[in-house]
Scaffold this active site. Structure first.
Site, mmCIF file in Angstrom:
data_model
loop_
_atom_site.group_PDB
_atom_site.id
_atom_site.type_symbol
_atom_site.label_atom_id
_atom_site.label_comp_id
_atom_site.label_asym_id
_atom_site.label_seq_id
_atom_site.Cartn_x
_atom_site.Cartn_y
_atom_site.Cartn_z
ATOM 1 C CE1 TYR A 127 -15.623 -35.244 -3.290
ATOM 2 C CE2 TYR A 127 -16.800 -37.145 -4.125
ATOM 3 C CZ TYR A 127 -15.767 -36.254 -4.217
ATOM 4 O OH TYR A 127 -14.863 -36.365 -5.250
ATOM 5 C CG PHE A 186 -13.847 -31.251 -12.861
ATOM 6 C CD1 PHE A 186 -14.773 -31.701 -11.930
ATOM 7 C CD2 PHE A 186 -13.325 -29.978 -12.701
ATOM 8 C CE1 PHE A 186 -15.160 -30.902 -10.865
ATOM 9 C CE2 PHE A 186 -13.711 -29.177 -11.633
ATOM 10 C CZ PHE A 186 -14.632 -29.640 -10.716
ATOM 11 C CB THR A 214 -23.034 -25.321 -20.195
ATOM 12 O OG1 THR A 214 -21.766 -25.316 -19.543
ATOM 13 C CG2 THR A 214 -24.029 -26.069 -19.340
#
Length: 303
Positions: free
Chosen positions: A60, A205, A214
């Site tokens: 990352y 996730f 969303t």
């Protein structure tokens, strides 16, 4: 009442709702996204709110997320468990190269130790199995590092149930980190195997990389679509069903998605990531959402 604690490998007690550091880096997990001080504030606030499991990875950034964890939290408070990952090399945004040769794994672990500023990594997860390297060689290297005291426990990322069974024949495994959320149940067999063997299951996730919230908002006319979040949107019916349960509880869709993960199995340890203090507070407040049997039945039907 949901039990919010889990003992990884029977000894590392953590609060089941943790924090993931992927969103502290830029697009495609590459480079910086935030000013360092903002990232530090988010990490410190997570621990202030009771987070004891911080999930990161050497790629990352690359390296950036581990450095931010050390900057914010070192020296690590008693009870804070830092999990990191190795076994993948990055050459650009969303570009991943599996690298499971023993010498590479050892070098990656040593680099993570330096960046994290620690002598022992609590949970070191093999980010991907390398199909070009015998499984026994990959896990054997991690077992050697464990014997040397450089890692405490070994985990796996993105494996099938069959691969997990084979890995358990090679060495002790403490955790699995697979993609899994209320609308994506492909890893259900792996979760059930983790329950059976007493392993931690860290769903990555857990919010669909933002798409669950969303898409639920879009399904109710409250916001934009889920496109652009790194994962294709799920059917509108699923998003609408998630939004309906959220409405009944006066909660966000994201909070319900996290609450579902905490309710569905005692082995799930979701580690949602965010670079926003506001979203962090919202995510951590998901523990207060008490889903009813009717809620769970409705959510189970969405997948």
């Amino acid at each position: 009442m949901v039990d919010l604690s889990f003992d990884i490998a029977g000894e590392l007690r953590v609060r089941r709702l943790g924090y993931g550091t992927g969103q502290l880096t830029g697009h495609g997990y590459w480079g910086p996204r935030l000013e360092p001080e903002q990232a530090v504030r988010v990490l410190r606030r997570a621990v202030e709110r009771g987070v004891t499991l911080v999930d990161t990875a050497d790629n990352y950034g690359p390296g950036l997320a581990e450095e931010l964890v050390a900057r914010a939290l070192h020296p690590y408070a008693e009870g804070v468990v830092v999990a990191t990952k190795g076994g993948v090399v990055r050459t650009g945004p969303n570009v991943w190269h599996v690298a499971g040769r023993p010498e590479r794994l050892r070098a990656m672990c040593e680099a993570s130790l330096r960046r994290l500023g620690t002598e022992t990594i609590d949970l070191y997860q093999l980010h991907r199995l390398d199909p070009e390297v015998p499984l026994a060689d990959q896990l054997g290297t991690l077992a050697e590092l464990r014997q040397e005291g450089k890692i405490r426990h070994i985990g796996l990322d993105t494996v099938t149930a069959g691969e997990l069974r084979r890995a358990l024949e090679v060495t002790q495994i403490a955790s699995v980190q697979n993609r899994y959320n209320v609308l994506d149940r492909e890893s259900e067999p792996v979760l059930r195997l983790c329950e059976e063997r007493g392993l931690a299951f860290l769903p990555w996730f857990p919010l669909g990389n933002g798409s669950l919230a969303t898409a639920a908002a879009a399904a109710t006319g409250l916001g934009g679509a889920a496109a652009g979040h790194g994962e294709s949107a799920r059917p509108a019916g699923g998003a609408a069903g998630l939004a309906e349960v959220a409405r009944r509880h006066g909660a966000s869709a994201g909070q319900v998605a996290l609450a579902w993960l905490l309710h569905i199995s005692p082995a799930t340890l979701p580690t949602p990531g965010t670079g926003s203090l506001t979203h962090l507070e919202e995510n951590l407040d998901a523990v207060a959402v008490e889903l009813t049997p009717e809620d769970l039945s409705a959510l189970d039907a969405l997948a």
